[in-house]
Design a protein around this motif. Structure first.
Motif, PDB file in Angstrom:
ATOM      1  N   GLY A  47      26.000  46.984  35.430  1.00  0.00           N
ATOM      2  CA  GLY A  47      27.366  46.541  35.690  1.00  0.00           C
ATOM      3  C   GLY A  47      27.421  45.312  36.576  1.00  0.00           C
ATOM      4  O   GLY A  47      26.549  45.073  37.411  1.00  0.00           O
ATOM      5  N   THR A  48      28.467  44.527  36.385  1.00  0.00           N
ATOM      6  CA  THR A  48      28.733  43.363  37.224  1.00  0.00           C
ATOM      7  C   THR A  48      30.224  43.335  37.548  1.00  0.00           C
ATOM      8  O   THR A  48      31.059  43.561  36.688  1.00  0.00           O
ATOM      9  CB  THR A  48      28.263  42.061  36.545  1.00  0.00           C
ATOM     10  OG1 THR A  48      28.411  40.962  37.446  1.00  0.00           O
ATOM     11  CG2 THR A  48      29.031  41.758  35.266  1.00  0.00           C
ATOM     12  N   GLN A  49      30.535  43.077  38.806  1.00  0.00           N
ATOM     13  CA  GLN A  49      31.925  43.138  39.273  1.00  0.00           C
ATOM     14  C   GLN A  49      32.652  41.843  38.943  1.00  0.00           C
ATOM     15  O   GLN A  49      32.162  40.741  39.226  1.00  0.00           O
ATOM     16  CB  GLN A  49      31.959  43.364  40.782  1.00  0.00           C
ATOM     17  CG  GLN A  49      33.348  43.363  41.391  1.00  0.00           C
ATOM     18  CD  GLN A  49      34.167  44.580  41.004  1.00  0.00           C
ATOM     19  OE1 GLN A  49      33.681  45.710  41.075  1.00  0.00           O
ATOM     20  NE2 GLN A  49      35.410  44.356  40.589  1.00  0.00           N
ATOM     21  N   VAL A  50      33.825  41.996  38.375  1.00  0.00           N
ATOM     22  CA  VAL A  50      34.738  40.872  38.167  1.00  0.00           C
ATOM     23  C   VAL A  50      36.023  41.183  38.920  1.00  0.00           C
ATOM     24  O   VAL A  50      36.638  42.230  38.701  1.00  0.00           O
ATOM     25  CB  VAL A  50      35.033  40.655  36.673  1.00  0.00           C
ATOM     26  CG1 VAL A  50      36.136  39.611  36.489  1.00  0.00           C
ATOM     27  CG2 VAL A  50      33.770  40.242  35.932  1.00  0.00           C
ATOM     28  N   THR A  51      36.390  40.293  39.816  1.00  0.00           N
ATOM     29  CA  THR A  51      37.619  40.458  40.583  1.00  0.00           C
ATOM     30  C   THR A  51      38.491  39.230  40.384  1.00  0.00           C
ATOM     31  O   THR A  51      38.049  38.108  40.619  1.00  0.00           O
ATOM     32  CB  THR A  51      37.322  40.644  42.079  1.00  0.00           C
ATOM     33  OG1 THR A  51      36.456  41.774  42.255  1.00  0.00           O
ATOM     34  CG2 THR A  51      38.602  40.880  42.858  1.00  0.00           C
ATOM     35  N   VAL A  52      39.720  39.472  39.936  1.00  0.00           N
ATOM     36  CA  VAL A  52      40.669  38.385  39.701  1.00  0.00           C
ATOM     37  C   VAL A  52      41.771  38.505  40.738  1.00  0.00           C
ATOM     38  O   VAL A  52      42.516  39.479  40.765  1.00  0.00           O
ATOM     39  CB  VAL A  52      41.245  38.446  38.286  1.00  0.00           C
ATOM     40  CG1 VAL A  52      42.150  37.236  38.039  1.00  0.00           C
ATOM     41  CG2 VAL A  52      40.131  38.510  37.251  1.00  0.00           C
ATOM     42  N   SER A  53      41.841  37.510  41.583  1.00  0.00           N
ATOM     43  CA  SER A  53      42.796  37.525  42.691  1.00  0.00           C
ATOM     44  C   SER A  53      44.033  36.715  42.345  1.00  0.00           C
ATOM     45  O   SER A  53      43.940  35.622  41.781  1.00  0.00           O
ATOM     46  CB  SER A  53      42.130  36.955  43.942  1.00  0.00           C
ATOM     47  OG  SER A  53      43.069  36.812  44.985  1.00  0.00           O
TER      48      SER A  53
END
Length: 122
Positions: A115-121
């Motif tokens: 898994g790889t984290q994607v965060t959209v702010s």
């Protein structure tokens, strides 16, 4: 056994783009189809985002159609997810999935990445 390693996640702003990569190694001959799932914060289920068959037939969840593109190398060593026009609701851990069967919503294929984290702010 097949090992899958994702990369390319990160923290971005609304409207930005990211390209996720997944590198496959080991028993590559087992891979027929590949895909990407995601697990949003607080959700127990992983959602199929996109899949691609050995014949390069693609399938996308409705919420990402027109924004995300899945592609793969012909030798099955890499699968990619180009994500454009990212939205806060795209925030999730994204998992690479590959194996003999094509990933579908209710039945992933055999192998998972970490898994790889994607965060959209916003």
């Amino acid at each position: 056994q097949v090992q899958l390693v994702e990369s390319g996640g990160g923290l971005v702003q609304v409207g930005d783009s990211l390209r996720l990569s997944c590198a496959a190694s080991g028993s590559i001959f087992e891979i027929n189809a590949m895909g990407w799932y995601r697990q949003a914060p607080g959700k127990q289920q992983r959602e199929l985002v996109a899949s691609i068959s050995s014949g390069s037939i693609t399938n996308y969840v409705e919420s990402v159609k027109g924004r995300f593109t899945i592609s793969r190398d012909n030798d099955n060593t890499h699968v990619y997810l180009q994500m454009n026009s990212l939205k806060p609701e795209d925030t999730a851990v994204y998992y690479c999935n590959a194996g003999p069967s094509i990933p579908i919503a209710t039945r992933p294929s055999k192998y998972w990445g970490q898994g790889t984290q994607v965060t959209v702010s916003s």
